[in-house]
Design an enzyme around this catalytic site. Structure first.
Site, PDB file in Angstrom:
ATOM      1  N   ASP A 169       0.836  -1.194   0.000  1.00 34.97           N
ATOM      2  CA  ASP A 169       0.000   0.000   0.000  1.00 34.97           C
ATOM      3  C   ASP A 169       0.873   1.247   0.000  1.00 34.97           C
ATOM      4  OD1 ASP A 169      -0.058   1.183   3.122  1.00 34.97           O
ATOM      5  OD2 ASP A 169       0.293  -0.973   3.010  1.00 34.97           O
ATOM      6  N   SER A 170       0.414   2.278  -0.721  1.00 34.34           N
ATOM      7  CA  SER A 170       1.042   3.598  -0.734  1.00 34.34           C
ATOM      8  C   SER A 170       2.519   3.497  -1.143  1.00 34.34           C
ATOM      9  CB  SER A 170       0.857   4.260   0.639  1.00 34.34           C
ATOM     10  OG  SER A 170       1.163   5.629   0.597  1.00 34.34           O
ATOM     11  N   ALA A 171       3.440   3.930  -0.284  1.00 32.63           N
ATOM     12  CA  ALA A 171       4.859   3.805  -0.617  1.00 32.63           C
ATOM     13  C   ALA A 171       5.236   2.343  -0.833  1.00 32.63           C
ATOM     14  CB  ALA A 171       5.712   4.402   0.503  1.00 32.63           C
ATOM     15  N   PHE A 203      -2.317  -1.073  -3.556  1.00 31.74           N
ATOM     16  CA  PHE A 203      -3.334  -0.245  -2.911  1.00 31.74           C
ATOM     17  C   PHE A 203      -2.833   1.196  -2.831  1.00 31.74           C
ATOM     18  CE2 PHE A 203      -4.081  -4.321  -0.276  1.00 31.74           C
ATOM     19  CZ  PHE A 203      -4.957  -4.840  -1.226  1.00 31.74           C
TER      20      PHE A 203
END
Length: 297
Positions: A146-148, A174
């Site tokens: 997710d994200s980074a 994500f």
């Protein structure tokens, strides 16, 4: 009726409690402590088992549900490369373990600013190769994050390909942070989680001496040829919406199978609310279907 009220309540919680933590004015050490508390509301399903272990001398958290099969998901947590840990993501990885029937391995990779690029990538790479050394076939390994961490998944796949090493079966992403230059951020009517000033600072701390458009830092500038099929999920209420769209476009440009799902009126990494918010639970199930459909053997 209950779900819309819950969604509104969760949005307010993110806006009032989480967003203020994610500020460049809050010291990174304090952000890490506070975000651990904030993630306590994200709980795994019953029956999940968690085991701390090490792979290639890197701490990892192994997550198994009672229905665990043979596949492995190497999950790279988010937190702008500065905060977060396998423990903060127990809720998300627990639900993904149950839905996918896979063991989830989450590395506690090194974080900036103490350890800028390429430390996180090196740790992810070492854990992946350690799984293969344990006897897990690459086609039985999926990458997710997710994200980074989602951006790090793609960077890892690019790195493996460039080194001639075996690729995983799929990528599940994500709310991916795909462009740390921040050049084409989306401007939603409301953004309950992320402040651009925070991601600006995080990008500089992570990149260190490297340029922000380095293709293993800002993956949208990279070469996607021969990468595994990817599923991208993003909320419409986040400044990283354009990152997700551009990532899909870049992947398809280079002939990679990529599916983008935009969840209207949801926010950054809303999947942490799986088990509470029905749409988050459904998103995890869709991600699990993607993972299972590409595992082989």
């Amino acid at each position: 009726m209950f779900q819309p009220l819950l969604e509104a309540g969760l949005r307010q919680t993110m806006s009032r409690l989480v967003r203020p933590i994610l500020s460049p004015r809050v010291p990174v050490a304090l952000q890490r402590r506070l975000i651990r508390q904030a993630y306590r509301s994200s709980t795994p399903p019953r029956g999940c088992r968690f085991e701390h272990d090490t792979l290639a001398d890197i701490p990892v958290l192994r997550t198994r549900a009672s229905n665990a099969g043979t596949g492995i998901v190497l999950y790279l947590h988010g937190g702008a490369f500065m905060i977060g840990s396998p423990d903060t993501h127990r809720g998300l990885t627990g639900h993904l373990a149950k839905a996918s029937e896979c063991e989830i391995v989450t590395p506690d990779y090194r974080l900036a600013p103490e350890h800028p690029f390429p430390a996180a990538l090196e740790d992810a790479h070492d854990v992946y190769l350690a799984l293969i050394a344990e006897g897990v076939a690459p086609e039985q390994i999926a990458l997710a994050g997710d994200s980074a961490g989602a951006g790090l998944c793609v960077a890892l796949a690019m790195h493996l390909r460039d080194r001639g090493e075996p690729l995983p079966a799929s990528l599940t992403l994500f709310s991916p942070w795909a462009d740390l230059t921040q050049k084409q951020l989306y401007s939603p009517e409301r953004e309950p989680v992320i402040q651009q000033a925070w991601t600006d600072k995080a990008a500089r701390l992570y990149a260190g001496a490297e340029a922000l458009d380095h293709p293993l830092i800002s993956i949208v500038y990279g070469d996607f040829r021969s990468l595994p099929p990817m599923l991208i999920q993003v909320g419409s209420e986040e400044i990283l919406l354009n990152d997700a769209v551009r990532l899909k476009d870049a992947a398809e440009r280079d002939g990679v199978l990529a599916r983008l799902e935009i969840y209207n009126s949801l926010w950054h990494v809303f999947q942490v609310h799986a088990g509470q918010l029905d749409r988050a639970t459904d998103a995890i199930r869709t991600a699990a279907d993607h993972i299972r459909s590409h595992l082989k053997g």
